[in-house]
Scaffold this motif. Sequence first.
Motif, short mmCIF file in Angstrom:
data_model
loop_
_atom_site.label_atom_id
_atom_site.label_comp_id
_atom_site.label_asym_id
_atom_site.label_seq_id
_atom_site.Cartn_x
_atom_site.Cartn_y
_atom_site.Cartn_z
N LEU A 43 0.57 -1.11 -0.22
CA LEU A 43 0.10 0.01 0.24
C LEU A 43 0.61 1.35 0.13
O LEU A 43 0.17 2.42 -0.53
CB LEU A 43 -1.16 0.07 1.00
N LEU A 44 1.88 1.11 0.65
CA LEU A 44 3.08 1.78 0.30
C LEU A 44 3.77 2.86 -0.98
O LEU A 44 3.69 3.23 -1.51
CB LEU A 44 3.92 2.09 1.31
N LEU A 45 3.54 1.54 -1.56
CA LEU A 45 4.34 1.66 -3.03
C LEU A 45 3.01 2.38 -4.22
O LEU A 45 3.78 3.07 -4.75
CB LEU A 45 4.56 -0.21 -3.85
N VAL A 46 1.75 1.53 -3.74
CA VAL A 46 1.04 2.09 -4.16
C VAL A 46 0.74 3.95 -4.11
O VAL A 46 0.34 4.93 -5.08
CB VAL A 46 -1.17 1.60 -4.31
N LEU A 47 0.98 4.51 -2.99
CA LEU A 47 1.22 5.55 -2.56
C LEU A 47 2.37 6.38 -2.94
O LEU A 47 1.45 7.72 -2.94
CB LEU A 47 1.03 5.35 -0.81
N SER A 48 3.21 6.24 -2.40
CA SER A 48 4.48 5.90 -3.83
C SER A 48 3.68 6.64 -4.66
O SER A 48 4.33 8.19 -5.37
CB SER A 48 5.56 5.53 -3.55
N THR A 49 3.43 5.51 -5.89
CA THR A 49 3.13 5.70 -7.35
C THR A 49 2.00 6.81 -7.52
O THR A 49 2.46 7.74 -8.00
CB THR A 49 2.80 4.50 -7.89
N VAL A 50 0.79 6.78 -6.42
CA VAL A 50 0.21 7.99 -6.70
C VAL A 50 0.59 9.40 -6.83
O VAL A 50 0.11 10.43 -7.11
CB VAL A 50 -0.63 7.56 -5.70
N CYS A 51 1.56 10.07 -5.62
CA CYS A 51 1.48 11.32 -4.92
C CYS A 51 2.83 11.21 -5.59
O CYS A 51 2.79 12.65 -6.34
CB CYS A 51 3.25 10.50 -3.90
N ILE A 52 3.65 10.90 -6.79
CA ILE A 52 4.04 11.48 -7.65
C ILE A 52 3.95 11.49 -8.55
O ILE A 52 4.14 12.91 -9.30
CB ILE A 52 5.20 10.11 -8.30
N ALA A 53 2.85 10.45 -9.25
CA ALA A 53 1.51 11.17 -10.55
C ALA A 53 1.05 12.11 -9.60
O ALA A 53 1.12 13.10 -10.69
CB ALA A 53 1.03 10.17 -10.64
N ALA A 54 0.41 12.52 -8.09
CA ALA A 54 0.02 13.90 -8.54
C ALA A 54 0.48 15.07 -8.24
O ALA A 54 0.28 16.12 -9.57
CB ALA A 54 -0.71 13.56 -6.72
N GLY A 55 1.60 15.16 -7.80
CA GLY A 55 2.78 15.74 -8.81
C GLY A 55 3.21 15.87 -9.94
O GLY A 55 2.92 17.48 -10.27
N GLY A 56 3.46 15.22 -10.52
CA GLY A 56 3.32 15.15 -12.14
C GLY A 56 2.61 16.24 -12.69
O GLY A 56 1.89 17.38 -13.60
N VAL A 99 9.26 10.30 -3.26
CA VAL A 99 10.10 9.25 -3.04
C VAL A 99 10.48 9.04 -2.09
O VAL A 99 11.62 8.35 -1.71
CB VAL A 99 11.14 11.09 -3.98
N GLY A 100 10.95 9.83 -0.54
CA GLY A 100 10.86 9.84 0.74
C GLY A 100 9.45 8.00 0.27
O GLY A 100 10.60 6.88 1.55
N ILE A 101 8.77 7.52 0.38
CA ILE A 101 8.12 6.32 0.44
C ILE A 101 8.76 5.25 -0.08
O ILE A 101 9.45 3.83 -0.08
CB ILE A 101 6.97 6.16 0.15
N GLY A 102 9.80 6.07 -1.22
CA GLY A 102 10.18 4.60 -2.60
C GLY A 102 11.26 5.01 -1.74
O GLY A 102 12.02 3.32 -2.12
#
Length: 309
Positions: A43-56, A99-102
Amino acid sequence: MNAFLKLIRFKNLLMIVALQLIIKYCSLDMQHIPTALNDIQYLLLVLSTVCIAAGGYIINNIIDQDTDFLNKPADVIAGKAISESMAYNFYAGFNILGVGIGFYLSNIIGKPGFAMIFIAISATLYLYATSYKKTFLIGNILVAAITSMCIIIVGIYEFYPILTEENHIQLGGVFEIFLDYALFSFILNLIREITKDAEDIKGDTAYGMNTLPIVLGIGKTKKILLGLGILTILGLLYYINTYYINNELYYVAGFMLLFVVGPLLYFVINILSVADKTAFKKLSTVLKLVILSGIISILVLALNIQANA
């Protein structure tokens, strides 16, 4: 709140979440395929992906304020409903968190160097919004490639840390399926990005952008989209016959023909006749539905395999 959700393209983020959750819980776990991450870590991997996408999405909204005022004024959020400085704060926050979660997950699996994947994706999204989006075809390819990484990154973090001589054939086979879906995602998103550029040609031209429709013209762009659409359909028909029908996976074969190939045929039939922004937007929506159907097909495939077991 509504403005914030539009700023981060909430519906697109939900598609990413749905994709990665279906891969994990409706495919890998359902077929009892060994994985490296526990539920919290995944779930952290999903959150990290979503956060970076949101930033984009946020940085794209900030940089595209001027062109969006011409192309789609209702979608302008940064500098309007949300101040530009606040939007930049959201952008920084999402990227730091992602990036921090990643970095944390990369250390958990004993591969700290993998954190560069998240840094590279974040940096590429920034460069796309600020530079490459204006460059002939490069921006389209980058967006399509980054979108496909939402699938590939699952395989990297779930399989690589536990790869052994005993399971490399099984995990390698599953990862090949991931790559197939990633390729499918890349091509569809590339077609959709070019279609969106055709839709936005008026505003993009006014601000000196060099998208494919501007450089080659709408007529040639439509022919390129037609060719890409036909090649995608032929590739899908080959794949459906070779891997689904020949393995008696008839449910997923039927689903793909009806909800993926069918709408793509609609796109191919209509692409040469579109003549205005509204028509291009309609075809872009059709492609988005095709992408959503592709995500759902992962679940259908897992259920079909389970039914045949």
